[in-house]
Design an enzyme around this catalytic site. Structure first.
Site, mmCIF file in Angstrom:
data_model
loop_
_atom_site.group_PDB
_atom_site.id
_atom_site.type_symbol
_atom_site.label_atom_id
_atom_site.label_comp_id
_atom_site.label_asym_id
_atom_site.label_seq_id
_atom_site.Cartn_x
_atom_site.Cartn_y
_atom_site.Cartn_z
ATOM 1 N N HIS A 114 0.827 -1.421 -0.020
ATOM 2 C CA HIS A 114 0.131 -0.018 0.017
ATOM 3 C C HIS A 114 0.798 1.236 -0.138
ATOM 4 C CE1 HIS A 114 -3.770 -2.106 0.689
ATOM 5 N NE2 HIS A 114 -3.054 -3.009 1.413
ATOM 6 N N ASN A 186 -10.262 -2.822 2.485
ATOM 7 C CA ASN A 186 -10.113 -2.640 1.188
ATOM 8 C C ASN A 186 -11.241 -2.454 0.182
ATOM 9 O OD1 ASN A 186 -7.231 -3.205 1.297
ATOM 10 N ND2 ASN A 186 -7.606 -5.338 1.236
ATOM 11 N N HIS A 378 -4.037 1.041 12.190
ATOM 12 C CA HIS A 378 -3.892 -0.451 12.823
ATOM 13 C C HIS A 378 -5.086 -0.879 13.322
ATOM 14 C CE1 HIS A 378 -2.297 -3.233 15.376
ATOM 15 N NE2 HIS A 378 -1.915 -2.650 16.334
HETATM 16 FE FE1 HDD Z 1 -2.769 -4.713 5.577
HETATM 17 C C1 HDD Z 1 -1.082 -1.618 5.125
HETATM 18 C C2 HDD Z 1 -5.449 -3.500 4.413
HETATM 19 C C3 HDD Z 1 -4.064 -7.831 5.531
HETATM 20 C C4 HDD Z 1 0.128 -5.776 7.060
HETATM 21 N N1 HDD Z 1 -2.910 -3.031 5.019
HETATM 22 C C5 HDD Z 1 -2.387 -1.598 4.819
HETATM 23 C C6 HDD Z 1 -3.212 -0.639 4.240
HETATM 24 C C7 HDD Z 1 -4.383 -1.012 4.155
HETATM 25 C C8 HDD Z 1 -4.461 -2.645 4.408
HETATM 26 C C9 HDD Z 1 -5.526 -0.446 3.597
HETATM 27 C C10 HDD Z 1 -2.799 0.628 4.037
HETATM 28 C C11 HDD Z 1 -3.111 1.566 5.104
HETATM 29 C C12 HDD Z 1 -2.408 3.087 4.932
HETATM 30 O O1 HDD Z 1 -3.068 3.576 4.209
HETATM 31 O O2 HDD Z 1 -1.576 3.297 5.526
HETATM 32 N N2 HDD Z 1 -4.383 -5.539 5.016
HETATM 33 C C13 HDD Z 1 -5.604 -4.753 4.623
HETATM 34 C C14 HDD Z 1 -6.574 -5.769 4.741
HETATM 35 C C15 HDD Z 1 -6.107 -6.897 4.843
HETATM 36 C C16 HDD Z 1 -4.784 -6.900 5.210
HETATM 37 C C17 HDD Z 1 -7.986 -5.295 4.261
HETATM 38 C C18 HDD Z 1 -6.828 -8.055 5.088
HETATM 39 C C19 HDD Z 1 -8.035 -8.203 5.234
HETATM 40 N N3 HDD Z 1 -2.027 -6.590 6.121
HETATM 41 C C20 HDD Z 1 -2.707 -7.779 5.998
HETATM 42 C C21 HDD Z 1 -1.839 -8.752 6.825
HETATM 43 C C22 HDD Z 1 -0.848 -8.079 7.141
HETATM 44 C C23 HDD Z 1 -0.770 -6.793 6.909
HETATM 45 C C24 HDD Z 1 -2.625 -10.171 6.784
HETATM 46 C C25 HDD Z 1 0.552 -8.862 7.977
HETATM 47 C C26 HDD Z 1 0.366 -9.859 8.458
HETATM 48 N N4 HDD Z 1 -0.850 -3.943 5.880
HETATM 49 C C27 HDD Z 1 0.351 -4.532 6.643
HETATM 50 C C28 HDD Z 1 1.319 -3.602 6.951
HETATM 51 C C29 HDD Z 1 1.066 -2.491 6.336
HETATM 52 C C30 HDD Z 1 -0.461 -2.917 5.791
HETATM 53 C C31 HDD Z 1 2.911 -4.456 6.207
HETATM 54 C C32 HDD Z 1 1.953 -1.762 5.297
HETATM 55 C C33 HDD Z 1 2.116 -0.166 6.164
HETATM 56 C C34 HDD Z 1 1.294 -0.249 7.229
HETATM 57 O O3 HDD Z 1 0.838 -1.442 7.521
HETATM 58 O O4 HDD Z 1 0.994 0.652 8.020
HETATM 59 O O5 HDD Z 1 1.618 -3.807 8.230
#
Ligand code: HDD
Length: 745
Positions: A114, A186, A378
């Protein structure tokens, strides 16, 4: 220049909220600009919640004069301190070293997923319908809560295009009176994996391949299809990604989903299970694949710009917030669907989405880095009245989002960054660490203490304390999933069979295109075998496009024929949507009558469209009887920027035009021999994209030259300027002229 004695037409959508610069560099110092009041940072608070400084002093630029980082005024920032005019630079030059050092460290790591995103401020107003289900203060009737929303693509780097085929993030930060609640969702209601431990695998497979770092922001490559074809729980999300959902027309026209099932908890501690939904007031619309490809080249920032322009021009994007509600039963299923499985939806026909409030985006960020880049979401940011479930994907996310900020935002104090600061009082007893901004008072950051009078105190339920839902937990430690997670094909089949015929054609075309980019035949064949389980026609048509035989479905895999869910289709015959904020291009040139141009502009602006006058060059152009301001010259505008077009130009009938080749751009009299070829290109693209085309009667021959018949669907040539515009607006309300795009047969 417009002549004051002749008519002059101006449409000009409001560009940016900046004061007009003077032609020369100003010489008199003036105080710096304030950020707009509605996006000013919240007050800086100490850890006990008390303001530590006046809000105005938290502005980045406080005075009229350039200074060092420590406030010493500077006389020159253009020349290094040198030993003589032609001599070497001196190490003594603190300003040089400070300026370059700071610059060297301006970048922070982009989000691991993202990374490409755009944000906006807004407000959420609850309608109170959820008050009986949840004690959350912000869900009580008529409560207004400030929000910050960030939309994103998943796979691309921070500088990638806005419009690849990809899932979009839809993350909302509610600054409630009881603390921050983040709904990190999402635009697709299911996920690729059922357990967070697989997240690095799907992301490693989807990101650019590690040897060449290509393709950027695209799933059409070997490693993505290798993974999703081996890991069949990904098939449901994958078919959504092959559908129009992965090509949103605008961020304003996307649905959003919380994906997981959450708990809502009422005053008595009673619970229900819910799934969160965002429904856009503008309707759910998508780009066509050709449009998305054109956009990536013509304006990779298209969706970012579209969101900014809409807010700037008062076409405020809004969504209804809704919940599907399920009883909190012991087996956590509804109508046989396991509510803890994030690869499953509950069809809206089985559990309707009940509106609980409205989100409206009201202001653009003041500074991209400070707000959109530094915002940290978060799923563990919860408030009393909302709690998580045991969905194993959600459980893993509760760790990941806290952890990632330590690297991305450089330490544990990211909650103190203005965009992340809660609007509720904070007394967290967390101390020190990199980038500590709070000036903590007291001597006893521990509990129990007597030296700080025992402060801060534990809250009871009556004080609004957060209580975890006391769900019973038992079982052996296992690395396994429930059997109910095993059906990977019934819902993808339901999804495909619920789509309209045009959407189904798009899904077929998308699979065919993507798999044609896969270089390993084994991977293509494996994915085709899965398509055979989803739908026979889907499989046969993709196989034909790939020049492969269609496999027969594996008889050992049981796939249910679930009832179709009409709510999943985007294209609904006869449906209309609000036109406010949609875009109209009006082609004008020296043959245009200003009264006609004005009438088109007025009619469209009265319906709150963004109107762009398209002319032969930038600035002010000649009309037949006056002048007009050009918003986009024809050499700049492309079809993807417009939802419809109206021609106000008079053209020579096609029969009188000797040859299209004579219509050379720039020849002094090219308008006398035919239609500007750039107009013809625009018309043919808009026609292919199913967009409304209007022409005043004198302009109708231009359509013929573009190969468009007056009686083609979605072509309007009857009536005066206002009448043509009204008919065009009625077509825009349908989003596209679908008859032009109907699948063959
Ligand atoms: Fe995630 C970012 C949505 C599963 C780990 N995720 C991130 C963002 C969105 C989502 C919208 C961007 C937030 C922003 O604008 O800063 N992610 C989802 C959805 C998931 C999902 C809808 C499943 C239903 N994500 C998911 C899993 C993991 C992560 C299973 C790790 C185990 N996601 C992350 C992250 C991010 C992230 C690596 C990247 C930057 C952040 O978090 O702040 O931690």
């Amino acid at each position: 220049m417009p002549n004051p004695d002749r008519p002059h037409v101006v449409a000009n959508p409001k560009p940016r909220d900046l004061p007009a610069p003077s032609v020369e560099e100003p010489v008199d110092p003036v105080p710096p600009l304030d950020p707009p009041s509605d996006v000013a940072a919240p007050e800086l608070r100490s850890a006990t919640g008390r303001p530590v400084r006046a809000a105005a002093t938290t502005r980045a630029q406080q005075g009229a004069f350039l200074t060092t980082a420590t406030g010493t005024r500077l006389r020159d920032t253009d020349h290094s301190l040198k030993a003589g005019r032609r001599g070497p630079v001196l190490l003594q030059d603190h300003h040089l070293r400070e300026k370059i050092t700071h610059f060297d460290h301006e970048r922070i790591p982009e989000r691991v997923v993202h990374a490409r995103g755009v944000g906006a401020h807004g407000v959420f107003v609850s309608n109170g319908a959820a008050a009986k289900l949840s004690r959350a203060a912000f869900l009580q009737a008529d409560v207004e809560t400030p929000v910050f929303v960030r939309f994103s693509t998943v796979l691309g780097s921070r500088g990638s295009a806005d419009t690849p085929r990809d899932t979009r993030g839809f993350a909302v930060k509610f600054y409630t009176s009881e603390g921050v609640f983040d709904l990190v969702g999402n635009n697709i209601p299911v996920f690729f994996i059922q357990d967070a431990i697989k997240f690095p695998d799907i992301i490693h497979a989807g990101k650019p391949e590690p040897d060449r770092e290509i393709p950027q922001a695209a799933s059409a490559h070997d490693t993505f299809w290798d993974f999703v074809s081996l890991h069949t729980e990904a098939q449901h999300h994958t078919i959504w990604n092959m559908s129009d959902r992965a090509l949103p027309a605008s961020l304003r026209t996307m649905e959003g989903f919380g994906v997981h099932t959450f708990h809502l908890v009422d005053e008595a501690g009673d619970t229900v299970l819910v799934k969160f939904h965002w429904k856009p007031a503008a309707g759910v619309h998508s780009q066509l694949w050709e449009e998305a490809q054109l956009t990536a080249g013509g304006d990779p920032d298209f969706q970012r710009r579209d969101l900014y322009d809409a807010i700037q021009n008062g076409a405020l994007p809004s969504w209804t917030f809704g919940v599907q509600v399920f009883p909190d039963t012991e087996d956590e299923t509804f109508e046989g669907i396991d509510l803890l499985d994030p690869t499953k939806i509950v069809p809206e026909e089985l559990a309707p989405v009940q509106p609980i409030g409205t989100l409206t985006l009201t202001a653009n960020p003041t500074n991209y880095f400070a707000e959109t880049e530094q915002v940290a979401f978060h799923p563990g940011h919860l408030v009393p009245g909302i709690d998580v479930t045991n969905d194993p994907l959600l459980q893993g996310r509760l760790f990941s989002y806290l952890d990632t900020q330590l690297t991305r935002l450089g330490g544990p104090n990211f909650d103190q960054i203005p965009i992340n600061r809660p609007h509720a009082d904070v007394s967290d007893m967390l101390r020190d660490g990199f980038h500590q901004h709070a000036v903590h008072t007291g001597v006893a950051p521990y509990k129990p203490n007597s030296l700080d009078g025992g402060c801060p105190f534990h809250a009871g339920v009556a004080d609004g304390a957060f209580l975890e839902v006391p769900s019973p937990v038992e079982g052996e430690k296992v690395r396994e999933h429930p059997a109910s997670f095993d059906d990977h094909f019934s819902q993808p089949r339901m999804f495909f069979r619920s789509l309209s015929p045009i959407e189904q054609e798009h899904v077929i075309a998308a699979y065919t295109f993507e798999l044609s980019k896969v270089t390993w035949p084994q991977v293509r064949e494996r994915q085709l075998a899965h398509l055979a389980l989803i739908d026979e026609r889907l499989c046969a048509e993709v196989a034909a496009g790939l020049g492969l035989p269609a496999p027969t479905p594996d008889p050992d895999v049981e796939v249910q024929d679930l009832a179709p869910s009409p709510a999943l289709a985007q294209i609904v015959p006869g449906a209309t949507y609000p036109v406010a904020g949609r875009t109209l291009g009006v082609v004008a040139d020296a043959s245009t009558r200003t009264a006609d141009l004005q009438a088109v502009v007025d009619a469209a602006q009265a319906a709150d469209l963004l109107v762009f006058v398209l002319g032969p060059h930038a600035g002010v152009a000649d009309a037949a009887d006056g002048t007009f301001a050009v918003d986009k010259p024809l050499y700049q505008v492309r079809s993807f920027e417009l939802d419809a077009v109206v021609l106000t130009t008079a053209t020579t009938p096609a029969a009188d035009v000797p040859s299209r080749r004579d219509a050379k751009v720039g020849s002094p009299d090219h308008r006398d021999v035919g239609v500007d070829p750039r107009t013809l290109l625009l018309l043919s693209e808009l026609f292919r994209q199913g967009k409304a085309i209007g022409a005043l009667p004198d302009a109708a021959p231009a359509l013929v030259q573009a190969g468009i018949a007056e009686d083609d669907p979605g072509v309007v040539v009857r009536g005066d300027a206002a009448a043509v515009t009204e008919q065009v607006l009625a077509l825009v309300a349908q989003h596209r002229v679908w008859e032009r795009l109907s699948p063959v047969g």
